[in-house]
Design a protein around this motif. Structure first.
Motif, short mmCIF file in Angstrom:
data_model
loop_
_atom_site.label_atom_id
_atom_site.label_comp_id
_atom_site.label_asym_id
_atom_site.label_seq_id
_atom_site.Cartn_x
_atom_site.Cartn_y
_atom_site.Cartn_z
N GLU A 95 0.84 -1.21 0.00
CA GLU A 95 0.00 0.00 0.00
C GLU A 95 0.87 1.26 0.00
N THR A 96 1.96 1.23 0.76
CA THR A 96 2.90 2.36 0.76
C THR A 96 3.54 2.52 -0.60
N LEU A 97 3.98 1.40 -1.20
CA LEU A 97 4.60 1.45 -2.52
C LEU A 97 3.62 1.94 -3.58
N ALA A 98 2.37 1.52 -3.47
CA ALA A 98 1.36 1.95 -4.44
C ALA A 98 1.16 3.46 -4.34
N ALA A 99 1.14 3.99 -3.13
CA ALA A 99 1.00 5.44 -2.96
C ALA A 99 2.19 6.17 -3.56
N GLU A 100 3.39 5.64 -3.36
CA GLU A 100 4.58 6.26 -3.93
C GLU A 100 4.57 6.15 -5.46
N SER A 101 4.09 5.03 -5.98
CA SER A 101 3.99 4.86 -7.43
C SER A 101 3.02 5.88 -8.02
N ARG A 102 1.89 6.09 -7.35
CA ARG A 102 0.93 7.09 -7.82
C ARG A 102 1.57 8.47 -7.83
N MET A 103 2.38 8.77 -6.80
CA MET A 103 3.07 10.05 -6.75
C MET A 103 4.02 10.19 -7.94
N CYS A 104 4.72 9.10 -8.28
CA CYS A 104 5.62 9.14 -9.45
C CYS A 104 4.84 9.54 -10.69
N ILE A 105 3.75 8.86 -10.91
CA ILE A 105 2.97 9.07 -12.12
C ILE A 105 2.35 10.47 -12.13
#
Length: 163
Positions: A95-105
């Motif tokens: 869930e943390t990684l998904a949030a960071e991935s969304r921030m990347c995009i």
């Protein structure tokens, strides 16, 4: 980062940040693949059923060229894949990684450069999971994550943002 009475600020993400986030996503998804493939057959079947629905939705959004919806469904697919393990710690980490991935995009304002290939890549992951092809699934996860890094970092570097 958060500043009192000032709101929340997202640090600018570099190409190196993207590489780190996706390297950890790859490790977690590989662990999830192994956990899923070692689980009961009905757990894999249930996960595959959920992933199929997400891919159907993704294909509809590709036809509509709604890249923000595609980005959301892309992360939903990967989150559901990891959630299928039932491992609460893997899920929490992801869930943390998904949030960071969304921030990347979002911070890079990236439109998917390979929108046509995206549904097929996810279908391949699903097919390999359904076939219980451990080696094939692991290789496909690695390729998928590395291609995402290439796409995100080439866009980042083209916009003048470097590691």
């Amino acid at each position: 980062m958060s500043k009192r009475n000032r709101g929340v600020f997202v640090s600018e993400l570099t190409s190196e940040d993207v590489r780190e986030i996706y390297a950890v996503r790859e490790a977690v998804e590989l662990a999830a693949a192994n956990t899923l493939l070692d689980s009961e057959p009905e757990q894999v079947t249930d996960t595959c059923r959920e992933l199929k629905g997400i891919i159907r939705s993704m294909a509809k959004q590709v036809a509509a060229s709604d890249w923000q919806a595609i980005a959301r469904l892309d992360m939903q697919f990967h989150t559901a894949f990891v959630s299928g393990t039932g491992n609460t710690r893997l899920i929490r980490i992801y869930e943390t990684l998904a949030a960071e991935s969304r921030m990347c995009i979002l911070s890079l304002e990236v439109a998917y450069p390979r929108i046509d290939a995206l549904v097929q890549e996810h279908q391949t992951l699903l097919d390999l999971l359904e076939a219980r092809d451990r080696s094939g699934l692991q290789q496909a996860i690695k390729r998928h994550m590395r291609k995402a890094v290439e796409d995100l970092t080439s866009t980042t570097e083209a916009n003048g943002i470097t590691a």
